[in-house]
Design an enzyme around this catalytic site. Sequence first.
Site, PDB file in Angstrom:
ATOM      1  N   ASP A  26       0.799   1.913   6.303  1.00 21.73           N
ATOM      2  CA  ASP A  26       1.363   1.420   5.774  1.00 21.73           C
ATOM      3  C   ASP A  26       2.684   1.448   6.641  1.00 21.73           C
ATOM      4  O   ASP A  26       3.534   2.933   6.910  1.00 21.73           O
ATOM      5  CB  ASP A  26       1.840   1.677   4.498  1.00 21.73           C
ATOM      6  CG  ASP A  26       2.915   0.436   3.613  1.00 21.73           C
ATOM      7  OD1 ASP A  26       3.950   0.308   4.290  1.00 21.73           O
ATOM      8  OD2 ASP A  26       3.480   1.639   2.905  1.00 21.73           O
ATOM      9  N   GLY A  27       4.024   0.725   6.914  1.00 23.82           N
ATOM     10  CA  GLY A  27       5.168   0.736   7.693  1.00 23.82           C
ATOM     11  C   GLY A  27       4.929   0.699   8.825  1.00 23.82           C
ATOM     12  O   GLY A  27       3.613   1.255  10.050  1.00 23.82           O
ATOM     13  N   GLY A  28       5.842  -0.665   8.955  1.00 24.49           N
ATOM     14  CA  GLY A  28       5.828  -1.472  11.396  1.00 24.49           C
ATOM     15  C   GLY A  28       4.451  -1.770  11.588  1.00 24.49           C
ATOM     16  O   GLY A  28       4.344  -1.717  12.690  1.00 24.49           O
ATOM     17  N   ASP A  46       5.656  -2.537  -3.738  1.00 25.55           N
ATOM     18  CA  ASP A  46       6.874  -0.931  -3.035  1.00 25.55           C
ATOM     19  C   ASP A  46       7.464  -0.993  -4.923  1.00 25.55           C
ATOM     20  O   ASP A  46       8.457  -1.246  -4.562  1.00 25.55           O
ATOM     21  CB  ASP A  46       7.530  -1.155  -2.421  1.00 25.55           C
ATOM     22  CG  ASP A  46       6.069  -1.213  -0.982  1.00 25.55           C
ATOM     23  OD1 ASP A  46       5.669  -0.325  -1.361  1.00 25.55           O
ATOM     24  OD2 ASP A  46       6.402  -1.860  -0.184  1.00 25.55           O
ATOM     25  N   GLY A  49      10.827   4.190   1.926  1.00 25.55           N
ATOM     26  CA  GLY A  49      11.811   3.480   1.593  1.00 25.55           C
ATOM     27  C   GLY A  49      13.029   2.069   1.637  1.00 25.55           C
ATOM     28  O   GLY A  49      13.535   1.479   1.380  1.00 25.55           O
ATOM     29  N   PHE A  50      12.139   1.826   3.671  1.00 23.01           N
ATOM     30  CA  PHE A  50      13.149   0.745   3.595  1.00 23.01           C
ATOM     31  C   PHE A  50      12.035  -0.054   4.378  1.00 23.01           C
ATOM     32  O   PHE A  50      10.807   0.521   4.919  1.00 23.01           O
ATOM     33  CB  PHE A  50      13.955   0.743   4.072  1.00 23.01           C
ATOM     34  CG  PHE A  50      14.815   0.884   4.008  1.00 23.01           C
ATOM     35  CD1 PHE A  50      16.296   0.246   2.875  1.00 23.01           C
ATOM     36  CD2 PHE A  50      15.149   3.037   3.500  1.00 23.01           C
ATOM     37  CE1 PHE A  50      17.001   1.147   2.218  1.00 23.01           C
ATOM     38  CE2 PHE A  50      16.210   3.431   3.187  1.00 23.01           C
ATOM     39  CZ  PHE A  50      16.926   2.417   1.793  1.00 23.01           C
ATOM     40  N   GLY A  51      11.440  -1.706   4.215  1.00 19.08           N
ATOM     41  CA  GLY A  51      11.249  -2.833   4.836  1.00 19.08           C
ATOM     42  C   GLY A  51      11.329  -2.911   6.670  1.00 19.08           C
ATOM     43  O   GLY A  51      12.473  -2.268   6.676  1.00 19.08           O
ATOM     44  N   GLY A  52      10.934  -3.323   7.642  1.00 14.86           N
ATOM     45  CA  GLY A  52      11.001  -3.454   8.656  1.00 14.86           C
ATOM     46  C   GLY A  52      11.989  -2.204   9.825  1.00 14.86           C
ATOM     47  O   GLY A  52      12.640  -2.200  10.521  1.00 14.86           O
ATOM     48  N   MET A  67      10.150   1.411  -6.323  1.00 14.73           N
ATOM     49  CA  MET A  67      11.278   2.900  -5.200  1.00 14.73           C
ATOM     50  C   MET A  67      12.108   3.106  -6.172  1.00 14.73           C
ATOM     51  O   MET A  67      12.474   2.043  -6.903  1.00 14.73           O
ATOM     52  CB  MET A  67      12.070   2.487  -4.228  1.00 14.73           C
ATOM     53  CG  MET A  67      11.237   2.074  -3.066  1.00 14.73           C
ATOM     54  SD  MET A  67      11.763   1.671  -1.631  1.00 14.73           S
ATOM     55  CE  MET A  67      10.513   0.732  -0.756  1.00 14.73           C
ATOM     56  N   GLY A  98       4.701  -5.514   6.181  1.00 17.30           N
ATOM     57  CA  GLY A  98       5.574  -6.448   5.019  1.00 17.30           C
ATOM     58  C   GLY A  98       6.287  -7.359   5.943  1.00 17.30           C
ATOM     59  O   GLY A  98       6.345  -8.536   5.992  1.00 17.30           O
ATOM     60  N   SER A  99       7.599  -7.344   6.608  1.00 14.58           N
ATOM     61  CA  SER A  99       8.542  -8.029   7.449  1.00 14.58           C
ATOM     62  C   SER A  99       7.633  -8.889   8.607  1.00 14.58           C
ATOM     63  O   SER A  99       7.464  -9.881   8.491  1.00 14.58           O
ATOM     64  CB  SER A  99       9.316  -6.991   8.438  1.00 14.58           C
ATOM     65  OG  SER A  99       8.327  -5.515   9.111  1.00 14.58           O
ATOM     66  N   SER A 131       3.263  -6.588   1.638  1.00 10.97           N
ATOM     67  CA  SER A 131       3.761  -5.886   0.768  1.00 10.97           C
ATOM     68  C   SER A 131       4.942  -7.337   0.369  1.00 10.97           C
ATOM     69  O   SER A 131       5.429  -7.284   0.940  1.00 10.97           O
ATOM     70  CB  SER A 131       5.199  -4.811   1.666  1.00 10.97           C
ATOM     71  OG  SER A 131       5.973  -4.679   1.243  1.00 10.97           O
ATOM     72  N   HIS A 161       2.531   1.532  -4.576  1.00  8.55           N
ATOM     73  CA  HIS A 161       2.836   2.771  -3.804  1.00  8.55           C
ATOM     74  C   HIS A 161       4.239   3.122  -5.287  1.00  8.55           C
ATOM     75  O   HIS A 161       5.105   2.468  -4.890  1.00  8.55           O
ATOM     76  CB  HIS A 161       3.525   2.054  -2.680  1.00  8.55           C
ATOM     77  CG  HIS A 161       3.664   2.984  -1.868  1.00  8.55           C
ATOM     78  ND1 HIS A 161       3.845   2.597  -0.586  1.00  8.55           N
ATOM     79  CD2 HIS A 161       3.809   3.959  -2.055  1.00  8.55           C
ATOM     80  CE1 HIS A 161       4.368   3.874   0.142  1.00  8.55           C
ATOM     81  NE2 HIS A 161       4.619   5.120  -0.437  1.00  8.55           N
ATOM     82  N   MET A 180       6.933   5.520  -5.116  1.00 10.47           N
ATOM     83  CA  MET A 180       8.146   6.733  -4.941  1.00 10.47           C
ATOM     84  C   MET A 180       8.724   6.797  -5.683  1.00 10.47           C
ATOM     85  O   MET A 180       9.814   6.280  -5.299  1.00 10.47           O
ATOM     86  CB  MET A 180       8.651   5.157  -3.014  1.00 10.47           C
ATOM     87  CG  MET A 180       7.610   5.214  -2.156  1.00 10.47           C
ATOM     88  SD  MET A 180       8.156   3.598  -0.647  1.00 10.47           S
ATOM     89  CE  MET A 180       6.933   2.706  -1.533  1.00 10.47           C
ATOM     90  N   HIS A 216       0.723  -5.625  -2.380  1.00 16.07           N
ATOM     91  CA  HIS A 216       1.536  -4.118  -1.917  1.00 16.07           C
ATOM     92  C   HIS A 216       2.410  -4.436  -2.431  1.00 16.07           C
ATOM     93  O   HIS A 216       3.655  -4.724  -2.250  1.00 16.07           O
ATOM     94  CB  HIS A 216       0.646  -3.890  -0.710  1.00 16.07           C
ATOM     95  CG  HIS A 216       1.350  -2.772  -0.868  1.00 16.07           C
ATOM     96  ND1 HIS A 216       0.613  -1.516  -0.468  1.00 16.07           N
ATOM     97  CD2 HIS A 216       2.599  -1.995  -0.297  1.00 16.07           C
ATOM     98  CE1 HIS A 216       1.381  -0.258   0.117  1.00 16.07           C
ATOM     99  NE2 HIS A 216       2.554  -0.168  -0.162  1.00 16.07           N
ATOM    100  N   MET A 230       1.644   7.798   5.471  1.00 12.48           N
ATOM    101  CA  MET A 230       2.400   6.168   5.950  1.00 12.48           C
ATOM    102  C   MET A 230       3.307   6.429   7.687  1.00 12.48           C
ATOM    103  O   MET A 230       3.316   7.596   8.176  1.00 12.48           O
ATOM    104  CB  MET A 230       3.537   6.753   5.013  1.00 12.48           C
ATOM    105  CG  MET A 230       3.761   6.789   3.422  1.00 12.48           C
ATOM    106  SD  MET A 230       4.055   4.919   3.546  1.00 12.48           S
ATOM    107  CE  MET A 230       5.214   4.332   4.102  1.00 12.48           C
TER     108      MET A 230
HETATM  109  C1  DX5 Z   1       7.873   1.272   2.940  1.00 12.98           C
HETATM  110  C2  DX5 Z   1       7.043   0.737   2.330  1.00 12.98           C
HETATM  111  C3  DX5 Z   1       6.228   0.099   3.113  1.00 12.98           C
HETATM  112  C4  DX5 Z   1       6.953  -1.669   3.603  1.00 12.98           C
HETATM  113  C5  DX5 Z   1       6.661  -1.992   4.899  1.00 12.98           C
HETATM  114  O1  DX5 Z   1       8.882   2.601   1.989  1.00 12.98           O
HETATM  115  O2  DX5 Z   1       5.963   1.225   2.086  1.00 12.98           O
HETATM  116  O3  DX5 Z   1       5.693  -0.903   2.129  1.00 12.98           O
HETATM  117  O4  DX5 Z   1       7.055  -2.986   2.529  1.00 12.98           O
HETATM  118  O5  DX5 Z   1       7.406  -2.841   5.306  1.00 12.98           O
HETATM  119  P1  DX5 Z   1       7.471  -3.200   6.991  1.00 12.98           P
HETATM  120  O6  DX5 Z   1       5.387  -3.572   7.803  1.00 12.98           O
HETATM  121  O7  DX5 Z   1       8.163  -4.314   7.564  1.00 12.98           O
HETATM  122  O8  DX5 Z   1       7.360  -1.992   7.827  1.00 12.98           O
HETATM  123 ZN    ZN Z   2       3.822   0.425   1.138  1.00  8.46          ZN
END
Ligand code: DX5
Ligand code: ZN
Length: 212
Positions: free
Chosen positions: A176-178, A36, A143-146, A38, A196-197, A9, A67, A69, A34, A138
């Site tokens: 996707d996510g964590g 994102d 909404g947020f990475g990390g 928003m 992502g992170s 991401s 993606h 959102m 990927h 999901m």
């Molecule tokens: C969150 C995004 C994800 C996000 C994942 O809303 O859809 O794609 O970037 O980030 P990590 O891998 O850090 O959870």
């Molecule tokens: Zn995403």
Amino acid sequence: MSVKMVAPSILSADFANLEKEVKAIAAAGADWAHVDVMDGHFVPNLTIGIPVVKALKKVSPIPLDVHLMITAPEKYIAEFIKAGADYVTIHVEATRDPASVLRQITALGAKAGITLRPGTPVESVIPLLNLCDLVLVMTVEPGFGGQSFMHDQIAKISRLRHEIIKQSLNCLIEVDGGINADTAKLCHEADVFVAGSYVFSQDYAKAISSLR
Ligand code: DX5
Ligand code: ZN
């Protein structure tokens, strides 16, 4: 067992150097980038939109996995596809008629994806799977990475795998996510891992290969 794909991401990339970043993840073995998107309405954060997809498309060696959102994605999908989105994933909660939006994405020549928030029952997407190239689970609140991986979402992956086999569908499961090397293992029934992170905080090639 199917081959696992990795879609870093770019939300966690260096936004001042996106060309360099997308080329670097591709060189490190990423299958897709990927992206994102928003809108500050469907989720409480603002990121990037159509002009960035268009700019990335010119330089990306790999497909763009967009993606969305955003509320009422039907207003924007034609522009995202024109800008170069290869996969367009919409949220089932974001529109009144997701089936027609998925058909629209396919008619415009892109791959169609459906996704859902962690609190939305998996049953809401099952009747749509036959219109999809991809279903995204999901494992954090969008909404947020990390954020931390939500273990209680894993059951959705199994349920979707069961339905895809039962209906003989050609639909990829993305998560996707964590996602990191440990949580990816827990999602072994998925086909595509978004991270992502985890990817952008270390050596990209090592991170990507650890997810397969
Ligand atoms: C969150 C995004 C994800 C996000 C994942 O809303 O859809 O794609 O970037 O980030 P990590 O891998 O850090 O959870
Ligand atoms: Zn995403």
